[in-house]
Scaffold this motif. Structure first.
Motif, short mmCIF file in Angstrom:
data_model
loop_
_atom_site.label_atom_id
_atom_site.label_comp_id
_atom_site.label_asym_id
_atom_site.label_seq_id
_atom_site.Cartn_x
_atom_site.Cartn_y
_atom_site.Cartn_z
N LEU A 10 0.89 -1.21 0.15
CA LEU A 10 -0.11 0.03 -0.08
C LEU A 10 0.73 1.19 0.00
N ASN A 11 2.00 0.96 0.69
CA ASN A 11 2.87 2.41 0.78
C ASN A 11 3.10 2.73 -0.44
N GLY A 12 3.76 1.78 -1.48
CA GLY A 12 4.17 2.12 -2.81
C GLY A 12 3.08 2.70 -3.68
N LEU A 13 1.79 2.09 -3.53
CA LEU A 13 0.62 2.34 -4.18
C LEU A 13 0.18 3.80 -4.01
N VAL A 14 0.28 4.10 -2.73
CA VAL A 14 -0.01 5.51 -2.32
C VAL A 14 0.85 6.45 -2.60
N GLU A 15 2.17 6.14 -2.62
CA GLU A 15 3.22 7.14 -3.13
C GLU A 15 3.22 7.39 -4.50
N ARG A 16 2.92 6.32 -5.33
CA ARG A 16 2.73 6.61 -6.90
C ARG A 16 1.37 7.38 -7.14
N ALA A 17 0.35 7.19 -6.55
CA ALA A 17 -0.90 7.81 -6.68
C ALA A 17 -0.82 9.11 -6.46
N VAL A 18 -0.10 9.61 -5.31
CA VAL A 18 0.04 10.88 -4.88
C VAL A 18 1.01 11.81 -5.83
N GLN A 19 2.14 11.19 -6.43
CA GLN A 19 2.83 11.55 -7.46
C GLN A 19 2.13 11.98 -8.98
N VAL A 20 1.38 11.18 -9.19
CA VAL A 20 0.51 11.04 -10.39
C VAL A 20 -0.60 11.96 -10.48
N VAL A 21 -1.59 11.58 -9.49
CA VAL A 21 -2.84 12.36 -9.71
C VAL A 21 -2.50 13.89 -9.07
N GLN A 22 -2.88 14.62 -9.99
CA GLN A 22 -2.94 16.21 -9.71
C GLN A 22 -4.44 16.68 -9.85
N PRO A 23 -5.07 16.91 -8.71
CA PRO A 23 -6.33 17.65 -8.85
C PRO A 23 -6.65 18.84 -9.77
N PRO A 24 -7.72 18.89 -10.12
CA PRO A 24 -7.88 20.32 -10.83
C PRO A 24 -7.98 21.33 -9.82
N SER A 25 -7.67 22.79 -10.53
CA SER A 25 -7.49 23.97 -9.69
C SER A 25 -8.85 24.01 -8.89
N TRP A 26 -10.01 23.92 -9.56
CA TRP A 26 -11.22 24.26 -8.74
C TRP A 26 -11.51 23.33 -7.73
N LEU A 27 -10.87 22.07 -7.74
CA LEU A 27 -11.16 21.22 -6.45
C LEU A 27 -10.12 21.60 -5.28
N VAL A 28 -9.11 22.24 -5.65
CA VAL A 28 -8.23 22.36 -4.63
C VAL A 28 -8.66 23.75 -4.02
N HIS A 29 -9.16 24.68 -4.88
CA HIS A 29 -9.74 26.04 -4.21
C HIS A 29 -10.84 25.54 -3.23
N GLU A 30 -11.78 24.53 -3.55
CA GLU A 30 -12.96 24.35 -2.98
C GLU A 30 -12.46 23.75 -1.80
N THR A 31 -11.44 22.66 -1.71
CA THR A 31 -11.15 22.08 -0.77
C THR A 31 -10.42 22.90 0.61
N GLN A 32 -9.83 24.16 0.00
CA GLN A 32 -9.12 24.92 0.67
C GLN A 32 -10.06 25.86 1.52
N GLN A 33 -11.15 26.37 0.62
CA GLN A 33 -12.39 26.93 1.22
C GLN A 33 -12.96 26.15 2.50
#
Length: 189
Positions: A10-33
């Protein structure tokens, strides 16, 4: 012979997912809000926290973990808001542990992650005070919605589950030499 955790894949899987997946800017903005709304909700329950932050009005703190970051500005009311794009931070906090599972394990143990801190010492001290002294009263918020007795019952169940998870995570800790702790190592002396 060192044994490997059955969940190490799971460690390697999560590491790769975090590196590859870039959330869209609107999702980042809404999450921060949403995060700011939650933080302000918690801060408003503690008058001293807001008073400490009023002294820091206009100051910007930037928190970074890997390629994710969030800059917050202190408002004149002693609350937080997302800082303007490109705002120069007065304080930079970088979470040093890049492994998401290890970070979750640290959080489940109730420990603070290792940080690299640069910038305003007083702002850092006030934020540290907030982390140490301000807690979300989940039970109180649930009681507003469902009543005192069900909220108290759910909170007790949550505390029991959290204690079991902490005990499980703590039982899986390793010794300083990297070997898994044996049962004899975990017994009180």
């Amino acid at each position: 012979m060192a044994t490997q955790s059955p969940f190490s894949f799971l460690n390697g899987l999560v590491e790769r997912a975090v590196q590859v997946v870039q959330p869209p800017s609107w999702l980042v903005h809404e999450t921060q809000q949403r995060a700011v709304l939650f933080l302000n909700h918690v801060l408003m329950q503690e008058r001293e926290a807001m008073e400490r932050l009023v002294r820091q009005k206009g100051r910007v703190a930037r928190v970074q973990w890997r390629n994710f970051n969030m800059a917050l500005v202190v408002t004149p009311a002693g609350l937080l808001n997302v800082a303007a794009e490109g705002a120069t931070p007065d304080l930079q906090l970088e979470i040093m542990d890049s492994n998401p599972l290890a970070l979750a394990q640290v959080a489940l143990r109730g420990d603070k992650p290792s940080l690299r801190i640069e910038g305003d010492v007083q702002l850092a001290a006030d934020i540290n005070w907030l982390v140490d002294n301000v807690q979300w009263d989940v039970e109180e918020d649930m009681a507003r919605i469902m009543g005192d007795v069900p909220a108290h019952t759910l909170a007790n169940i949550g505390r029991t589950v959290a204690a079991a998870v902490r005990q499980f995570v703590g039982g899986r800790m390793t010794q300083a030499d990297g070997k898994p702790a044996s049962d004899a190592d975990r017994l009180p002396q």
